[in-house]
Scaffold this motif. Sequence first.
Motif, mmCIF file in Angstrom:
data_model
loop_
_atom_site.group_PDB
_atom_site.id
_atom_site.type_symbol
_atom_site.label_atom_id
_atom_site.label_comp_id
_atom_site.label_asym_id
_atom_site.label_seq_id
_atom_site.Cartn_x
_atom_site.Cartn_y
_atom_site.Cartn_z
ATOM 1 N N LEU A 192 24.627 -13.270 -40.665
ATOM 2 C CA LEU A 192 25.597 -14.271 -41.125
ATOM 3 C C LEU A 192 25.965 -15.270 -40.038
ATOM 4 O O LEU A 192 26.507 -16.336 -40.340
ATOM 5 N N LYS A 193 25.689 -14.947 -38.777
ATOM 6 C CA LYS A 193 25.976 -15.871 -37.679
ATOM 7 C C LYS A 193 24.946 -16.996 -37.576
ATOM 8 O O LYS A 193 25.185 -17.986 -36.883
ATOM 9 N N MET A 194 23.809 -16.849 -38.244
ATOM 10 C CA MET A 194 22.751 -17.836 -38.133
ATOM 11 C C MET A 194 23.134 -19.148 -38.830
ATOM 12 O O MET A 194 23.841 -19.150 -39.838
ATOM 13 N N ILE A 195 22.660 -20.268 -38.286
ATOM 14 C CA ILE A 195 22.926 -21.580 -38.873
ATOM 15 C C ILE A 195 22.159 -21.718 -40.185
ATOM 16 O O ILE A 195 20.977 -21.393 -40.265
ATOM 17 N N ARG A 196 22.825 -22.211 -41.221
ATOM 18 C CA ARG A 196 22.208 -22.387 -42.540
ATOM 19 C C ARG A 196 21.548 -23.760 -42.633
ATOM 20 O O ARG A 196 22.239 -24.780 -42.489
ATOM 21 N N LEU A 245 13.532 -16.566 -41.309
ATOM 22 C CA LEU A 245 14.752 -16.070 -40.673
ATOM 23 C C LEU A 245 15.709 -15.588 -41.756
ATOM 24 O O LEU A 245 16.143 -16.368 -42.609
ATOM 25 N N VAL A 246 16.047 -14.305 -41.740
ATOM 26 C CA VAL A 246 16.948 -13.724 -42.743
ATOM 27 C C VAL A 246 18.378 -14.168 -42.455
ATOM 28 O O VAL A 246 18.888 -13.993 -41.343
ATOM 29 N N LEU A 247 19.030 -14.726 -43.470
ATOM 30 C CA LEU A 247 20.398 -15.214 -43.347
ATOM 31 C C LEU A 247 21.411 -14.281 -43.996
ATOM 32 O O LEU A 247 22.573 -14.253 -43.609
ATOM 33 N N ASP A 248 20.984 -13.533 -44.995
ATOM 34 C CA ASP A 248 21.864 -12.593 -45.685
ATOM 35 C C ASP A 248 21.000 -11.688 -46.554
ATOM 36 O O ASP A 248 19.857 -12.018 -46.871
#
Length: 499
Positions: free
Chosen positions: A136-140, A184-187
Amino acid sequence: MRDEPNTEAGTRADWSSMNYFEQYITTETFMSFVNFTNLRYVQEKGRNLNVTFEEMKIFFGINLLMSVLRYPRLRMYWQKFTQVSTVTSKMSRDRFTQIRTNLKIVNDLDVSQDQRKADRLWKVRPFLTAIRDGCLKMIRPVRVCIDEQMIPFTGTVTNLKQFLRGKPNPEGMKKFVLATPEGLVLDFCVYQGKGTTFQTDCHLTLNVAEAVVVKLSESVPAGSCIYMDRYFTTEKLIDLLGEQQIACTGTVMRNKLPKCDFICDKDFSRLPRGTTEMFVSQDLEKVSVAVVKWNDNKPIYLMSSKEGKTPMDECRRWCKKQKKYIDVSRPNIVTSYNQYMGGVDMNDRLISYYRNFYKTKKWTLRIIMHFFTLAVVNAWVQYRNDRKILGRPKKEISDLMDFMMEISEHLTESGDKDSSSEEELEEEQGPPPQKRKRLPPLPARLKKAGHMPEALEMKNPARCRRPGCSTGKSRIKCKRCDVFLCLTKDKNCYELFHQ
């Protein structure tokens, strides 16, 4: 608020592989494994397993190394002919198996029966939460995709195991993943079988597929576009996300289409390859939705609240009749879908390269190892993207295998202690127990030269080492074999041992 990718990459210019990895698995996570693994062993066996923080890091580092080397059996890493010194010097086989069998991250006694019924993944929930917090910290980015992903497992697990025909690993546990086109997994959220509900803020009645997309889209900023396949795409879902200013594009099943005056599939398939039809709904109370029908090898339906038929481009396809490649007209919605939809499959492929595949009957261990690998893969994808943004040469960017080896080396080396700490440990615990000597092989025992008896002045006699002699004790040792053997007028184990 969305940050600029270049700025974010600049702040990570000096990051090592461990800095990326520690976004997902921190010191607190390793300490949780240590505390609850020891606690579980005390509860079941009545004695402490004495797993230390350094041992736990070495354990996971060895598992990561095993995922790269991929020996067909675990014990081969310790066998004489195939042993790996990095593994054997850090941990014995029995100790590794002991930790692997008793690995825990939650105290079973702290979880009530109601919590267990509400969450079938309660045994690994803290670990999943730690990995998800890192994602969840990754930029969307502006364009993301949602798809299914399998955790391979063929053992027995109540209500969790699924079978998806057509997947590379059709049997196992299923999860839904939100990812970038680069993988890149975001959620993510794990499907818990029939009756699974995903808590959302939506007041409408949604099926599982629609609820999953709404749940995963909670972390997606307004103005983004989500790409999905036909399992998820419905007109109701597109309208619902449109109210949140999130666009959708995806393939759609024919029975889920809105009322469109399209040519029937039988007649449409006879038209030239590349033929396209489009229908746009103009309901003022809902989001405008474009439905596109494209003739490739067969008619394909796509629905979107962002893209449509134009601008058209061309793609190359193999023609069986002409036996050559031909140029086929392609609508813009298909081009965008092909470009941005494959992120989850890309992540699944990267995980499959170095998956921890060793057999286990414990579904909890399979999930822990899967998400541990997912964390490493996610860290590498972010590392690679940062290095590309910073303009680093390709030869200076580590590939996935080198990246995993670096993390494995750091985890295993971090457990090493200096000589002073080892001396302090010996003073506290006393001298280590002496290992039992192995008997010499039979050919060496039958050689006549050098087998001379030696009588030693000892306070207490040693046990006779001849197989079958369980009560005899002696102060006479064979010089060549270095073992104690009975040699008296009533018993001559010395002679029998060398025959």
